[in-house]
Motif scaffolding. Structure first.
Motif, PDB file in Angstrom:
ATOM      1  N   VAL A   1       0.899  -1.151   0.000  1.00 45.32           N
ATOM      2  CA  VAL A   1       0.000   0.000   0.000  1.00 45.32           C
ATOM      3  C   VAL A   1       0.940   1.204   0.000  1.00 45.32           C
ATOM      4  O   VAL A   1       1.862   1.277   0.821  1.00 45.32           O
ATOM      5  N   LEU A   2       0.736   2.108  -0.944  1.00 45.37           N
ATOM      6  CA  LEU A   2       1.627   3.264  -1.068  1.00 45.37           C
ATOM      7  C   LEU A   2       0.988   4.473  -0.403  1.00 45.37           C
ATOM      8  O   LEU A   2      -0.201   4.745  -0.603  1.00 45.37           O
ATOM      9  N   CYS A   3       1.796   5.186   0.380  1.00 46.37           N
ATOM     10  CA  CYS A   3       1.348   6.460   0.937  1.00 46.37           C
ATOM     11  C   CYS A   3       2.335   7.525   0.470  1.00 46.37           C
ATOM     12  O   CYS A   3       3.459   7.614   0.978  1.00 46.37           O
ATOM     13  N   GLY A   4       1.948   8.303  -0.528  1.00 45.91           N
ATOM     14  CA  GLY A   4       2.860   9.276  -1.125  1.00 45.91           C
ATOM     15  C   GLY A   4       2.429  10.695  -0.793  1.00 45.91           C
ATOM     16  O   GLY A   4       1.265  11.058  -0.963  1.00 45.91           O
ATOM     17  N   LEU A   5       3.387  11.465  -0.309  1.00 43.07           N
ATOM     18  CA  LEU A   5       3.127  12.854   0.070  1.00 43.07           C
ATOM     19  C   LEU A   5       3.680  13.791  -1.010  1.00 43.07           C
ATOM     20  O   LEU A   5       4.888  13.747  -1.321  1.00 43.07           O
ATOM     21  N   SER A   6       2.817  14.602  -1.599  1.00 45.06           N
ATOM     22  CA  SER A   6       3.219  15.621  -2.564  1.00 45.06           C
ATOM     23  C   SER A   6       3.977  15.007  -3.741  1.00 45.06           C
ATOM     24  O   SER A   6       3.417  14.158  -4.435  1.00 45.06           O
ATOM     25  N   VAL A   7       5.273  15.321  -3.957  1.00 43.45           N
ATOM     26  CA  VAL A   7       5.963  14.671  -5.072  1.00 43.45           C
ATOM     27  C   VAL A   7       5.962  13.150  -4.868  1.00 43.45           C
ATOM     28  O   VAL A   7       5.937  12.379  -5.837  1.00 43.45           O
ATOM     29  N   GLY A   8       5.922  12.730  -3.609  1.00 40.03           N
ATOM     30  CA  GLY A   8       5.811  11.284  -3.317  1.00 40.03           C
ATOM     31  C   GLY A   8       4.514  10.694  -3.852  1.00 40.03           C
ATOM     32  O   GLY A   8       4.456   9.515  -4.221  1.00 40.03           O
ATOM     33  N   GLY A   9       3.477  11.515  -3.932  1.00 37.12           N
ATOM     34  CA  GLY A   9       2.214  11.054  -4.506  1.00 37.12           C
ATOM     35  C   GLY A   9       2.332  10.860  -6.019  1.00 37.12           C
ATOM     36  O   GLY A   9       1.706   9.962  -6.591  1.00 37.12           O
TER      37      GLY A   9
ATOM     38  N   PRO B   1       1.061  -2.198 -11.493  1.00 32.93           N
ATOM     39  CA  PRO B   1      -0.227  -2.193 -10.786  1.00 32.93           C
ATOM     40  C   PRO B   1      -0.474  -3.467  -9.976  1.00 32.93           C
ATOM     41  O   PRO B   1      -1.154  -3.417  -8.939  1.00 32.93           O
ATOM     42  N   GLU B   2       0.089  -4.587 -10.442  1.00 31.56           N
ATOM     43  CA  GLU B   2      -0.157  -5.864  -9.755  1.00 31.56           C
ATOM     44  C   GLU B   2       0.448  -5.899  -8.348  1.00 31.56           C
ATOM     45  O   GLU B   2       0.063  -6.732  -7.530  1.00 31.56           O
ATOM     46  N   MET B   3       1.387  -4.993  -8.073  1.00 38.25           N
ATOM     47  CA  MET B   3       2.053  -4.964  -6.756  1.00 38.25           C
ATOM     48  C   MET B   3       1.280  -4.145  -5.731  1.00 38.25           C
ATOM     49  O   MET B   3       1.593  -4.171  -4.539  1.00 38.25           O
ATOM     50  N   VAL B   4       0.319  -3.349  -6.205  1.00 38.84           N
ATOM     51  CA  VAL B   4      -0.263  -2.314  -5.343  1.00 38.84           C
ATOM     52  C   VAL B   4      -1.687  -2.696  -4.924  1.00 38.84           C
ATOM     53  O   VAL B   4      -2.560  -2.904  -5.767  1.00 38.84           O
ATOM     54  N   SER B   5      -1.901  -2.767  -3.606  1.00 39.99           N
ATOM     55  CA  SER B   5      -3.245  -3.089  -3.092  1.00 39.99           C
ATOM     56  C   SER B   5      -4.075  -1.843  -2.810  1.00 39.99           C
ATOM     57  O   SER B   5      -5.297  -1.938  -2.683  1.00 39.99           O
ATOM     58  N   GLY B   6      -3.402  -0.710  -2.657  1.00 44.72           N
ATOM     59  CA  GLY B   6      -4.150   0.511  -2.366  1.00 44.72           C
ATOM     60  C   GLY B   6      -3.195   1.686  -2.335  1.00 44.72           C
ATOM     61  O   GLY B   6      -1.972   1.511  -2.243  1.00 44.72           O
ATOM     62  N   MET B   7      -3.759   2.879  -2.428  1.00 51.86           N
ATOM     63  CA  MET B   7      -2.914   4.083  -2.380  1.00 51.86           C
ATOM     64  C   MET B   7      -3.563   5.160  -1.527  1.00 51.86           C
ATOM     65  O   MET B   7      -4.773   5.396  -1.616  1.00 51.86           O
ATOM     66  N   VAL B   8      -2.704   5.808  -0.728  1.00 51.83           N
ATOM     67  CA  VAL B   8      -3.118   7.004   0.002  1.00 51.83           C
ATOM     68  C   VAL B   8      -2.299   8.147  -0.606  1.00 51.83           C
ATOM     69  O   VAL B   8      -1.068   8.161  -0.509  1.00 51.83           O
ATOM     70  N   LEU B   9      -2.984   9.036  -1.271  1.00 55.23           N
ATOM     71  CA  LEU B   9      -2.319  10.139  -1.984  1.00 55.23           C
ATOM     72  C   LEU B   9      -2.553  11.406  -1.177  1.00 55.23           C
ATOM     73  O   LEU B   9      -3.662  11.941  -1.129  1.00 55.23           O
TER      74      LEU B   9
ATOM     75  N   ALA C   1      -7.114   1.459 -10.476  1.00 49.43           N
ATOM     76  CA  ALA C   1      -8.219   0.535 -10.192  1.00 49.43           C
ATOM     77  C   ALA C   1      -8.010  -0.173  -8.859  1.00 49.43           C
ATOM     78  O   ALA C   1      -8.391  -1.337  -8.701  1.00 49.43           O
ATOM     79  N   VAL C   2      -7.372   0.498  -7.922  1.00 48.78           N
ATOM     80  CA  VAL C   2      -7.270  -0.030  -6.546  1.00 48.78           C
ATOM     81  C   VAL C   2      -7.899   1.008  -5.621  1.00 48.78           C
ATOM     82  O   VAL C   2      -7.989   2.199  -5.981  1.00 48.78           O
ATOM     83  N   PRO C   3      -8.317   0.582  -4.409  1.00 50.95           N
ATOM     84  CA  PRO C   3      -8.851   1.568  -3.475  1.00 50.95           C
ATOM     85  C   PRO C   3      -7.854   2.703  -3.268  1.00 50.95           C
ATOM     86  O   PRO C   3      -6.669   2.456  -3.032  1.00 50.95           O
ATOM     87  N   THR C   4      -8.338   3.914  -3.398  1.00 49.54           N
ATOM     88  CA  THR C   4      -7.456   5.088  -3.284  1.00 49.54           C
ATOM     89  C   THR C   4      -8.129   6.150  -2.419  1.00 49.54           C
ATOM     90  O   THR C   4      -9.300   6.469  -2.615  1.00 49.54           O
ATOM     91  N   LEU C   5      -7.340   6.640  -1.474  1.00 53.13           N
ATOM     92  CA  LEU C   5      -7.799   7.713  -0.595  1.00 53.13           C
ATOM     93  C   LEU C   5      -6.949   8.939  -0.881  1.00 53.13           C
ATOM     94  O   LEU C   5      -5.713   8.871  -0.803  1.00 53.13           O
TER      95      LEU C   5
END
Ligand SMILES: O=C(O)CC1=CCC(=O)O1
Length: 280
Positions: free
Chosen positions: A104-112, A123-131, A215-219
């Motif tokens: 699950v990736l949590c990217g802040l600003s440029v990290g997003g 995409p197959e590695m990622v279960s969700g993203m918090v942008l 196409a993964v849950p994204t917040l």
């Protein structure tokens, strides 16, 4: 280290480095057996210590990975100019180096932007993203060129007042003076070359077209007083991502993980708990 051992913060803290494609990256990986990996990706001008309060609060409930992106903290800069795709190479290589298969990736600003680039590639590695406090495109060609010119002439200290206003609310400036001073030091002590290279990467990045394919849950999360990627901009990213959620953190500027870590942790916990189980 076995997956069940976690170094104790302030105790047997291990400084870890890895050579990823010729670029030395500084990272801190705290795996917990069976727990999903939350990978944090930093903003411009910061090192991975901005996540300390968040990873501390999450404790053993998740596996965490933080790292200094190229050109920041103790990581190498590598060849310049560099792009968000080079940052994606680094993250991808580091994740493979550590044998992580589901994130699950949590990217802040440029990290997003790096998170969006990583998702587009793997995409197959990622279960969700918090942008967090980010967008599909940040700033303008003119604004990045002006910032690069200023720091190359006068140093990062010349922009520190303006950046601190964007990072933190007036309340933080008034009541948390030593943290403000520490964050200002963190910003000012980044290398001009590393900071400028990241500005170039930001200037060239546009993930507008890619957002519709997420196409993964994204917040998508924004500090209500973010002076750099304001809530309306973050909301415009959320509007591009099918099925995404948008949340505002009250009393935060551009760096909620420092100013309001408990609120971010609460959102992260809820988000992680709602994800379908995957490969860990
Ligand atoms: O430090 C800033 O100006 C805010 C910012 C823009 C992109 C990023 O990563 O941070």
């Amino acid at each position: 280290m076995s997956p069940t051992q976690r170094p104790v913060r302030g105790g047997d803290f291990e400084v870890k480095f890895a050579d990823i494609g010729g670029v030395t990256l500084h990272f801190d990986h705290r795996p917990t057996a069976g727990a999903r990996h939350l990978v944090f990706i930093n903003s411009l001008g910061t090192d991975f210590r901005i996540w300390n309060a968040v990873t501390e609060a999450l404790g053993d409930d998740v596996s965490t990975l933080v790292y200094d992106k190229r050109g920041h903290g103790l990581s190498d800069l590598g060849a310049t100019p560099c792009s968000i795709e080079d940052h994606v190479d680094d993250l991808s290589g580091l994740i493979d180096h550590l044998g992580i298969v589901d994130v699950v990736l949590c990217g802040l600003s440029v990290g997003g932007l790096v998170a969006q680039g990583f998702y587009a590639r793997r995409p197959e590695m990622v279960s969700g993203m918090v942008l967090c406090d980010t967008a599909h495109r940040i700033g303008t060609r003119e604004s990045w060129n002006a910032r690069i010119a200023t720091i190359e002439k006068n140093g990062i200290g010349a922009i520190a007042d303006a950046v601190m206003k964007a990072w933190f609310t007036p309340a933080f400036h008034e009541r948390r003076a030593s943290e403000l001073a520490g964050c200002r030091n963190m910003l000012s002590r980044q290398s001009v070359a590393g900071y400028a290279a990241t500005c170039v990467a930001l200037r060239e990045a546009d993930y507008t077209a890619a957002a519709a394919s997420i196409a993964v849950p994204t917040l998508c999360v924004a500090g209500d007083r973010d002076g750099s990627t304001p809530p309306a901009l973050v909301r415009s990213l959320a509007d591009l991502i099918p099925g995404s959620r948008f949340e505002i953190i009250e009393g935060a500027g551009h760096i909620p993980c420092v100013e309001q870590p408990a609120a971010l942790v609460s959102l992260l916990r809820d988000f992680m708990a709602a994800l379908p189980s995957g490969n860990r």
